[in-house]
Design an enzyme around this catalytic site. Structure first.
Site, PDB file in Angstrom:
ATOM      1  N   CYS A   1      33.181  36.332  42.857  1.00  0.00           N
ATOM      2  CA  CYS A   1      33.748  37.109  42.050  1.00  0.00           C
ATOM      3  C   CYS A   1      33.626  38.277  41.818  1.00  0.00           C
ATOM      4  O   CYS A   1      32.785  38.881  42.716  1.00  0.00           O
ATOM      5  CB  CYS A   1      33.766  36.151  40.816  1.00  0.00           C
ATOM      6  SG  CYS A   1      32.054  36.018  39.909  1.00  0.00           S
TER       7      CYS A   1
ATOM      8  N   ASN B   1      29.636  38.009  39.664  1.00  0.00           N
ATOM      9  CA  ASN B   1      28.626  36.872  40.031  1.00  0.00           C
ATOM     10  C   ASN B   1      27.623  36.468  38.806  1.00  0.00           C
ATOM     11  O   ASN B   1      26.442  36.247  38.949  1.00  0.00           O
ATOM     12  CB  ASN B   1      27.838  37.555  41.251  1.00  0.00           C
ATOM     13  CG  ASN B   1      27.006  36.246  41.950  1.00  0.00           C
ATOM     14  OD1 ASN B   1      25.947  36.486  42.327  1.00  0.00           O
ATOM     15  ND2 ASN B   1      27.336  35.095  41.749  1.00  0.00           N
TER      16      ASN B   1
ATOM     17  N   CYS C   1      29.760  35.186  35.974  1.00  0.00           N
ATOM     18  CA  CYS C   1      30.439  34.070  35.259  1.00  0.00           C
ATOM     19  C   CYS C   1      31.258  33.217  36.191  1.00  0.00           C
ATOM     20  O   CYS C   1      30.572  31.924  36.419  1.00  0.00           O
ATOM     21  CB  CYS C   1      31.415  34.898  34.304  1.00  0.00           C
ATOM     22  SG  CYS C   1      30.795  35.842  33.113  1.00  0.00           S
ATOM     23  N   ARG C   2      32.310  33.492  36.996  1.00  0.00           N
ATOM     24  CA  ARG C   2      33.111  32.630  37.650  1.00  0.00           C
ATOM     25  C   ARG C   2      32.526  31.918  38.628  1.00  0.00           C
ATOM     26  O   ARG C   2      32.367  30.956  39.217  1.00  0.00           O
ATOM     27  CB  ARG C   2      34.502  33.391  38.017  1.00  0.00           C
ATOM     28  CG  ARG C   2      35.456  33.547  36.859  1.00  0.00           C
ATOM     29  CD  ARG C   2      36.332  34.316  37.275  1.00  0.00           C
ATOM     30  NE  ARG C   2      36.032  35.753  37.455  1.00  0.00           N
ATOM     31  CZ  ARG C   2      36.738  36.805  37.989  1.00  0.00           C
ATOM     32  NH1 ARG C   2      37.897  36.717  38.222  1.00  0.00           N
ATOM     33  NH2 ARG C   2      35.970  38.000  38.172  1.00  0.00           N
ATOM     34  N   SER C   3      31.726  32.716  39.586  1.00  0.00           N
ATOM     35  CA  SER C   3      31.169  32.238  40.963  1.00  0.00           C
ATOM     36  C   SER C   3      30.165  31.269  40.764  1.00  0.00           C
ATOM     37  O   SER C   3      29.932  30.212  41.279  1.00  0.00           O
ATOM     38  CB  SER C   3      30.881  33.526  41.981  1.00  0.00           C
ATOM     39  OG  SER C   3      30.227  34.474  41.610  1.00  0.00           O
TER      40      SER C   3
ATOM     41  N   ASP D   1      39.199  36.169  34.854  1.00  0.00           N
ATOM     42  CA  ASP D   1      37.880  36.656  34.520  1.00  0.00           C
ATOM     43  C   ASP D   1      37.657  36.580  32.800  1.00  0.00           C
ATOM     44  O   ASP D   1      38.543  37.053  32.090  1.00  0.00           O
ATOM     45  CB  ASP D   1      38.068  38.180  34.592  1.00  0.00           C
ATOM     46  CG  ASP D   1      36.560  38.893  34.493  1.00  0.00           C
ATOM     47  OD1 ASP D   1      35.823  38.225  33.989  1.00  0.00           O
ATOM     48  OD2 ASP D   1      36.507  39.907  34.822  1.00  0.00           O
TER      49      ASP D   1
END
Ligand code: 4NP
Length: 158
Positions: free
Chosen positions: A7, A10, A12-14, A123
């Site tokens: 993401c 690195n 939050c999402r990934s 995001d």
């Protein structure tokens, strides 16, 4: 098989995607599948995931608190089989930095997993609790789809 979740930051999402995937891979006995995550940006390198991401993952049974952010490196294109991105911007950035001939390893996570053609994980950084829960639902659906796919492939080649 080695999968890199990508993401922007690195944090939050990934890392959430890595946590969901690791949980489901291990539950399915697929511990030989390697996972890692990285950000296209390096602002948060060395940091733990965002505390809202850690709390959300914990609520779903995944402990991602020990993960540390790092920036994507060109070597990742050689080291991983697939680089699975959260959104179209990540995908564009990845393809722009890919060594010649390896651009095809970069794909959208939701698309590659079969969850949603062209789908993106939005995001949540400037959002709230519901945005993180939405991220979890999406990355966990992708994690389940990836596990199903690997199991189906292992069964057909057995
Ligand atoms: P991520 O979220 O890409 O899901 O880790 C973000 C984290 C940090 C920033 C942007 C997005 N940032 O601008 O610092």
């Amino acid at each position: 098989m080695k999968l890199l979740l990508v993401c922007l930051g690195n944090i939050c999402r990934s890392p959430m995607a890595e946590g969901a995937l690791r949980l489901r891979l291990d539950a399915a006995g697929l511990d030989w599948v390697r996972t890692d995550s990285a950000g296209t940006g390096g602002w948060h390198a060395g940091e733990a995931p965002d505390r809202r991401a850690v709390a959300c993952a914990r609520g779903h049974g995944a402990d991602i608190s020990a993960l540390r952010a790092r920036q994507l490196r060109v070597a990742d294109f050689h080291d991983f089989d697939w680089l699975l991105c959260a959104d179209a911007r990540n995908l564009r950035d990845l393809r722009a930095t890919a060594p010649a001939g390896l651009e095809g390893k970069a794909r959208l996570l939701l698309d590659w997993s079969g969850v949603a053609a062209g789908g993106e994980v939005p995001d949540p950084y400037y959002g709230g609790h519901d945005d993180f829960e939405r991220v979890w639902r999406l990355v966990d659906a992708a994690a389940q789809a990836v596990v199903d796919r690997i199991c189906a492939r292992s069964a057909s080649s057995a």
